[in-house]
Design an enzyme around this catalytic site. Structure first.
Site, PDB file in Angstrom:
ATOM      1  N   ASN A  75     -33.459  12.281  46.025  1.00 21.83           N
ATOM      2  CA  ASN A  75     -34.297  11.232  45.429  1.00 21.83           C
ATOM      3  C   ASN A  75     -33.407  10.481  44.452  1.00 21.83           C
ATOM      4  O   ASN A  75     -33.123  10.972  43.365  1.00 21.83           O
ATOM      5  CB  ASN A  75     -35.497  11.878  44.719  1.00 21.83           C
ATOM      6  CG  ASN A  75     -36.353  10.849  44.001  1.00 21.83           C
ATOM      7  OD1 ASN A  75     -36.153   9.642  44.160  1.00 21.83           O
ATOM      8  ND2 ASN A  75     -37.320  11.321  43.218  1.00 21.83           N
TER       9      ASN A  75
ATOM     10  N   LYS B   9     -33.998   7.750  42.938  1.00 27.64           N
ATOM     11  CA  LYS B   9     -34.719   7.038  41.865  1.00 27.64           C
ATOM     12  C   LYS B   9     -34.153   5.630  41.702  1.00 27.64           C
ATOM     13  O   LYS B   9     -33.784   5.002  42.690  1.00 27.64           O
ATOM     14  CB  LYS B   9     -34.678   7.865  40.570  1.00 27.64           C
ATOM     15  CG  LYS B   9     -35.122   9.306  40.822  1.00 27.64           C
ATOM     16  CD  LYS B   9     -35.393  10.121  39.602  1.00 27.64           C
ATOM     17  CE  LYS B   9     -35.844  11.524  40.029  1.00 27.64           C
ATOM     18  NZ  LYS B   9     -36.183  12.396  38.922  1.00 27.64           N
TER      19      LYS B   9
ATOM     20  N   HIS C 292     -44.841  10.952  43.269  1.00 26.66           N
ATOM     21  CA  HIS C 292     -43.851  11.553  42.369  1.00 26.66           C
ATOM     22  C   HIS C 292     -44.387  11.513  40.937  1.00 26.66           C
ATOM     23  O   HIS C 292     -45.048  10.551  40.546  1.00 26.66           O
ATOM     24  CB  HIS C 292     -42.517  10.801  42.468  1.00 26.66           C
ATOM     25  CG  HIS C 292     -41.419  11.513  41.764  1.00 26.66           C
ATOM     26  ND1 HIS C 292     -41.269  11.461  40.399  1.00 26.66           N
ATOM     27  CD2 HIS C 292     -40.441  12.335  42.228  1.00 26.66           C
ATOM     28  CE1 HIS C 292     -40.245  12.220  40.060  1.00 26.66           C
ATOM     29  NE2 HIS C 292     -39.720  12.758  41.150  1.00 26.66           N
TER      30      HIS C 292
ATOM     31  N   GLU D  22     -43.078  10.840  38.193  1.00 21.10           N
ATOM     32  CA  GLU D  22     -42.700   9.647  37.395  1.00 21.10           C
ATOM     33  C   GLU D  22     -43.619   8.484  37.729  1.00 21.10           C
ATOM     34  O   GLU D  22     -43.968   7.693  36.853  1.00 21.10           O
ATOM     35  CB  GLU D  22     -41.222   9.301  37.647  1.00 21.10           C
ATOM     36  CG  GLU D  22     -40.308  10.297  36.945  1.00 21.10           C
ATOM     37  CD  GLU D  22     -38.967  10.517  37.632  1.00 21.10           C
ATOM     38  OE1 GLU D  22     -38.562   9.702  38.469  1.00 21.10           O
ATOM     39  OE2 GLU D  22     -38.322  11.543  37.319  1.00 21.10           O
TER      40      GLU D  22
ATOM     41  N   GLU E  33     -43.190  19.958  42.663  1.00 18.76           N
ATOM     42  CA  GLU E  33     -42.255  19.591  41.603  1.00 18.76           C
ATOM     43  C   GLU E  33     -42.909  19.794  40.239  1.00 18.76           C
ATOM     44  O   GLU E  33     -43.635  18.922  39.750  1.00 18.76           O
ATOM     45  CB  GLU E  33     -41.874  18.117  41.736  1.00 18.76           C
ATOM     46  CG  GLU E  33     -41.161  17.788  43.021  1.00 18.76           C
ATOM     47  CD  GLU E  33     -40.211  16.611  42.834  1.00 18.76           C
ATOM     48  OE1 GLU E  33     -39.025  16.775  43.118  1.00 18.76           O
ATOM     49  OE2 GLU E  33     -40.652  15.548  42.362  1.00 18.76           O
TER      50      GLU E  33
ATOM     51  N   GLY F 224     -35.482  16.784  35.949  1.00 15.04           N
ATOM     52  CA  GLY F 224     -34.485  16.115  35.110  1.00 15.04           C
ATOM     53  C   GLY F 224     -34.223  16.823  33.794  1.00 15.04           C
ATOM     54  O   GLY F 224     -33.602  16.268  32.895  1.00 15.04           O
TER      55      GLY F 224
ATOM     56  N   SER G   7     -34.661  20.024  38.946  1.00 18.71           N
ATOM     57  CA  SER G   7     -33.359  20.570  38.552  1.00 18.71           C
ATOM     58  C   SER G   7     -32.773  21.529  39.579  1.00 18.71           C
ATOM     59  O   SER G   7     -32.093  22.497  39.223  1.00 18.71           O
ATOM     60  CB  SER G   7     -33.448  21.228  37.170  1.00 18.71           C
ATOM     61  OG  SER G   7     -33.866  20.270  36.207  1.00 18.71           O
TER      62      SER G   7
HETATM   63  P1  PGA Z   1     -34.151  16.433  39.377  1.00 20.40           P
HETATM   64  O1  PGA Z   1     -35.300  15.478  39.996  1.00 20.40           O
HETATM   65  O2  PGA Z   1     -33.559  17.167  40.562  1.00 20.40           O
HETATM   66  O3  PGA Z   1     -33.176  15.486  38.739  1.00 20.40           O
HETATM   67  O4  PGA Z   1     -34.815  17.362  38.433  1.00 20.40           O
HETATM   68  C1  PGA Z   1     -36.121  15.925  41.031  1.00 20.40           C
HETATM   69  C2  PGA Z   1     -37.113  14.842  41.385  1.00 20.40           C
HETATM   70  O5  PGA Z   1     -37.577  14.133  40.490  1.00 20.40           O
HETATM   71  O6  PGA Z   1     -37.472  14.672  42.571  1.00 20.40           O
END
Ligand code: PGA
Length: 260
Positions: A10, A12, A100, A102, A173, A179, A219
């Site tokens: 991903n 982003k 997601h 976010e 998730e 993150g 992560s």
């Molecule tokens: P991350 O993000 O691996 O940087 O924690 C995962 C995601 O948001 O899909």
């Protein structure tokens, strides 16, 4: 039953076209013939719309799927800034990430919208990657399973019978792990994945539940992916930060190949 592992990057809101193209060149250099790799591990990248064409071109013939990170559920119309499922088909994409955290947090995406997006993608022949997950406070209050169940079932209530018949992928998730460098332990993740597998069985029957992939996200990286992937209900990962560097992400793909 062994489900084919599925690693989805991903990206982003990151990378320009030159960087995307360099990524795919290095990724291919490290892994060799990608079509051999994608025979044993599914690989996908959720990319920004400005990278759709360059990514599709770089991935052509390799079996690597290019995904959007969002889609609108209407077919067309006055929805400034949005893209329809038909437009993603037109851009030769394979599917989209939806729901997601976010997008839920910053763009007010709710379960109902996630369900409508799922429906629109499935009917357009695209793969929905449906994200669910609890916040830190929800976990601390012992609400993880309730939250994930509500997110999944409320979205599913918007999906038509025809769309329900099409393939989808679930991504668990935990918001607190995204993150932050705080990965869920393999046991924490497996517990939720097992619960989700039960939800799939309840709504789709045991057979569909057994073949539907449930990815872990938050992560996940080259150092911790093998121990997550070895859990029986963790079928892959949705990977943010660690999917940006070809060296890191290809290590994860190599780890996933060992489970074939
Ligand atoms: P991350 O993000 O691996 O940087 O924690 C995962 C995601 O948001 O899909």
């Amino acid at each position: 039953m062994t489900r084919k592992k599925f690693l989805a990057g991903n990206w982003k809101m990151q990378k320009n076209r030159a960087e995307a193209s360099e990524f795919f060149q290095s990724f291919t250099r490290i892994l060799g013939n990608l079509s051999d790799v994608t025979r044993v591990v599914d690989i996908a990248f959720g990319v920004p719309a400005t990278l759709f064409d360059v990514s599709v071109k770089c991935a052509m013939g390799s079996g690597v799927k290019i995904l959007a990170q969002n889609v609108h559920f209407e077919k067309q119309g006055a929805f400034t800034g949005e893209l329809s499922a038909g437009m993603l088909v037109d851009a030769s994409l394979a599917g989209s990430i939806i729901g997601h955290s976010e997008r839920r947090q910053y763009f007010a995406e709710n379960d109902e919208a996630v369900g409508k997006k799922w429906n629109a993608l499935a009917l357009a022949g695209l793969l929905p990657v449906v994200c669910v997950g609890e916040t830190k406070a929800e976990r601390e209050h012992g609400k993880t399973n309730d939250i994930v169940t509500t997110q999944f079932e409320a979205a599913l209530s918007q999906v038509s019978t025809e769309a329900k018949g099409k393939e989808f992928v679930v991504a668990y998730e935990p918001v607190w792990a995204i993150g932050t460098g705080l990965t869920a332990t393999p046991e924490q993740a497996e517990d939720v994945h097992k619960m989700i597998r039960g939800l799939l069985a309840k709504h789709f029957g045991k057979e569909r539940a057994e073949v539907t992939r449930i990815l872990y996200g938050g992560s996940m990286n080259a150092a911790n992916c093998a121990e997550l992937l070895q859990k029986p209900n963790i079928d892959g990962g949705l990977v943010g930060g660690a999917s940006l560097k070809p060296e890191d992400f290809s290590k994860m793909v190599q780890a996933a190949q060992n489970f074939h």
